[in-house]
Design a protein around this motif. Structure first.
Motif, PDB file in Angstrom:
ATOM      1  N   THR A  85      11.740  -4.772  -3.957  1.00 30.28           N
ATOM      2  CA  THR A  85      10.422  -4.909  -4.568  1.00 30.28           C
ATOM      3  C   THR A  85      10.316  -6.265  -5.241  1.00 30.28           C
ATOM      4  O   THR A  85      11.189  -6.638  -6.029  1.00 30.28           O
ATOM      5  CB  THR A  85      10.176  -3.796  -5.599  1.00 30.28           C
ATOM      6  OG1 THR A  85      10.196  -2.525  -4.947  1.00 30.28           O
ATOM      7  CG2 THR A  85       8.823  -3.980  -6.278  1.00 30.28           C
ATOM      8  N   ALA A  86       9.273  -7.014  -4.903  1.00 29.25           N
ATOM      9  CA  ALA A  86       9.013  -8.290  -5.572  1.00 29.25           C
ATOM     10  C   ALA A  86       8.255  -8.002  -6.866  1.00 29.25           C
ATOM     11  O   ALA A  86       7.462  -7.057  -6.935  1.00 29.25           O
ATOM     12  CB  ALA A  86       8.204  -9.208  -4.667  1.00 29.25           C
ATOM     13  N   TRP A  87       8.494  -8.842  -7.893  1.00 35.32           N
ATOM     14  CA  TRP A  87       7.913  -8.581  -9.218  1.00 35.32           C
ATOM     15  C   TRP A  87       7.046  -9.754  -9.644  1.00 35.32           C
ATOM     16  O   TRP A  87       7.536 -10.872  -9.814  1.00 35.32           O
ATOM     17  CB  TRP A  87       9.027  -8.324 -10.227  1.00 35.32           C
ATOM     18  CG  TRP A  87       9.827  -7.126  -9.857  1.00 35.32           C
ATOM     19  CD1 TRP A  87      11.030  -7.095  -9.205  1.00 35.32           C
ATOM     20  CD2 TRP A  87       9.459  -5.765 -10.076  1.00 35.32           C
ATOM     21  NE1 TRP A  87      11.431  -5.809  -9.008  1.00 35.32           N
ATOM     22  CE2 TRP A  87      10.494  -4.965  -9.529  1.00 35.32           C
ATOM     23  CE3 TRP A  87       8.372  -5.140 -10.669  1.00 35.32           C
ATOM     24  CZ2 TRP A  87      10.461  -3.578  -9.562  1.00 35.32           C
ATOM     25  CZ3 TRP A  87       8.334  -3.753 -10.708  1.00 35.32           C
ATOM     26  CH2 TRP A  87       9.359  -2.993 -10.164  1.00 35.32           C
ATOM     27  N   PRO A  88       5.715  -9.519  -9.837  1.00 35.74           N
ATOM     28  CA  PRO A  88       4.798 -10.589 -10.218  1.00 35.74           C
ATOM     29  C   PRO A  88       4.465 -10.563 -11.709  1.00 35.74           C
ATOM     30  O   PRO A  88       4.562  -9.519 -12.372  1.00 35.74           O
ATOM     31  CB  PRO A  88       3.544 -10.254  -9.404  1.00 35.74           C
ATOM     32  CG  PRO A  88       3.542  -8.742  -9.364  1.00 35.74           C
ATOM     33  CD  PRO A  88       4.993  -8.303  -9.406  1.00 35.74           C
ATOM     34  N   ALA A  89       4.055 -11.704 -12.235  1.00 33.17           N
ATOM     35  CA  ALA A  89       3.568 -11.796 -13.616  1.00 33.17           C
ATOM     36  C   ALA A  89       2.652 -13.008 -13.717  1.00 33.17           C
ATOM     37  O   ALA A  89       2.996 -14.091 -13.244  1.00 33.17           O
ATOM     38  CB  ALA A  89       4.720 -11.929 -14.604  1.00 33.17           C
ATOM     39  N   PHE A  90       1.484 -12.838 -14.345  1.00 29.11           N
ATOM     40  CA  PHE A  90       0.552 -13.944 -14.551  1.00 29.11           C
ATOM     41  C   PHE A  90       0.956 -14.764 -15.765  1.00 29.11           C
ATOM     42  O   PHE A  90       1.472 -14.225 -16.753  1.00 29.11           O
ATOM     43  CB  PHE A  90      -0.861 -13.409 -14.781  1.00 29.11           C
ATOM     44  CG  PHE A  90      -1.598 -13.032 -13.521  1.00 29.11           C
ATOM     45  CD1 PHE A  90      -2.372 -13.964 -12.845  1.00 29.11           C
ATOM     46  CD2 PHE A  90      -1.524 -11.739 -13.027  1.00 29.11           C
ATOM     47  CE1 PHE A  90      -3.057 -13.622 -11.694  1.00 29.11           C
ATOM     48  CE2 PHE A  90      -2.199 -11.380 -11.871  1.00 29.11           C
ATOM     49  CZ  PHE A  90      -2.975 -12.323 -11.201  1.00 29.11           C
TER      50      PHE A  90
END
Length: 341
Positions: A85-90
């Motif tokens: 699972t790739a993990w994004p954050a703005f």
């Protein structure tokens, strides 16, 4: 770490909540501040601070969507089998999307990858090879959109890393805190100049450090809060530390009371009907000057022994009490900070 927005999913829809909405509302009455329909089930997601844009990950790609569900861009992850699972954050201003791709999905199988994407288009601004940060590193974004903190836990240990975007260059360095491994960052001040670092275990201290260079500013221990080593069994200090404002933080102390402290707390009910000592657990919340480490005092009645205190960074905080019947009471406080004129 304090977050501007909290996300959840309901079927194929991403739900976004502002922090105050999430903290002040009972889960049964909670209504999202924004919704983002998705064309498939999300493996992980993130929502921009202005709640106008979201991203979610699938087994093969990262997808940018608007509030009406319109897909604005896709980023191909080029996954291997089985995918992680790739993990994004703005970033704090929503301009950059930080994306961590785990080891199992990279070509060499030894290093993960960290991307900085232009959040409006999905364009790759920069990429860096990073260590085996585990399956779910925590990415936190300070006020400077060119910086991100990555906290990792994996078979090889744990650590705190600083990612810095400079044009099309992305560098990632690990903090070498002088109090050993296992440390974590509890919060970053709203002006982005100070971080609260807690742990590791036996050290039982909160260390306030300048950000991003990590220089030590002050240290707070249980003794500074008025408790010697015999007062509490297994004390934990500061794991819920949060900044009230740029110069003041709330530091929590937890543990099992012993000796004279235990005797003094029996029958104590100083917090509007909520005892400060229940089921062998004691919790207390103090205001601290982060530059000097000076303890300013206990939080006011109704917050000092709360089950949780969530500083919002604007001088206010939300205190949460869970009663004996499972009821939860939330209060937002905007009174004077203890010890401040």
């Amino acid at each position: 770490m304090r977050r501007q927005t909290i996300t959840a999913t309901e079927g194929s829809t991403i739900l976004a909540y502002r922090a105050a909405t999430w903290l002040m509302t009972d889960p049964s009455d909670r209504r999202p501040d924004a919704r983002f329909p998705c064309s498939g089930l999300s493996r992980s997601e993130a929502v921009a601070p202005d709640l106008r844009r979201a991203v979610y990950t699938t087994a093969r790609s990262v997808v940018g969507v608007d509030t009406d569900g319109t897909v604005s861009w896709r980023f191909d992850l080029g996954r291997r089998e089985p995918p992680g699972t790739a993990w994004p954050a703005f970033s704090s201003d929503g301009s950059v999307l930080w994306l961590h791709v785990p080891v199992r999905d990279t070509a060499d199988g030894r290093h993960g990858a960290l991307y900085a994407l232009r959040s409006a288009t999905g364009e790759v601004l920069a990429r860096a090879e990073v260590g085996p940060y585990g399956e779910q590193p925590e990415i936190s974004t300070p006020p400077d959109p060119a910086l991100a903190l990555i906290e990792s836990a994996h078979d090889g240990g744990s650590g705190v890393h600083l990612a810095r975007l400079d044009g099309n260059a992305l560098t990632v360095t690990e903090y070498d805190f002088d109090h050993g491994g296992g440390s974590s960052v509890a919060d970053i001040s709203p002006d982005g100049r100070t971080m609260a670092v807690v742990g590791p275990g036996p050290a039982c201290a909160v260390r306030f450090r300048s950000f991003p260079d990590g220089a030590l500013l002050s240290t707070v221990t249980p003794a500074d809060l008025g408790y010697d080593e015999d007062a509490l069994v297994g004390p934990l200090l500061g794991y819920d530390t949060g900044f009230l404002d740029a110069s003041t933080a709330v530091v929590d102390l937890d543990g099992e009371p012993a000796g004279r402290l235990k005797d003094a707390l029996l029958g104590c009910d100083c917090d509007t009907g909520y005892p400060c000592h229940t089921d062998g657990e004691f919790r207390e919340h103090h205001a601290v000057d982060v530059r000097t480490g000076r303890v300013l005092g206990l939080l006011p009645r109704g917050s000092r022994h709360a089950d949780a205190v969530h500083p919002l960074g604007d001088g206010t905080w939300v205190s949460v009490h869970t009663g004996p019947l499972g009821t939860t009471v939330r209060r937002r406080h905007d009174g004077p900070v203890p010890g401040r004129p």
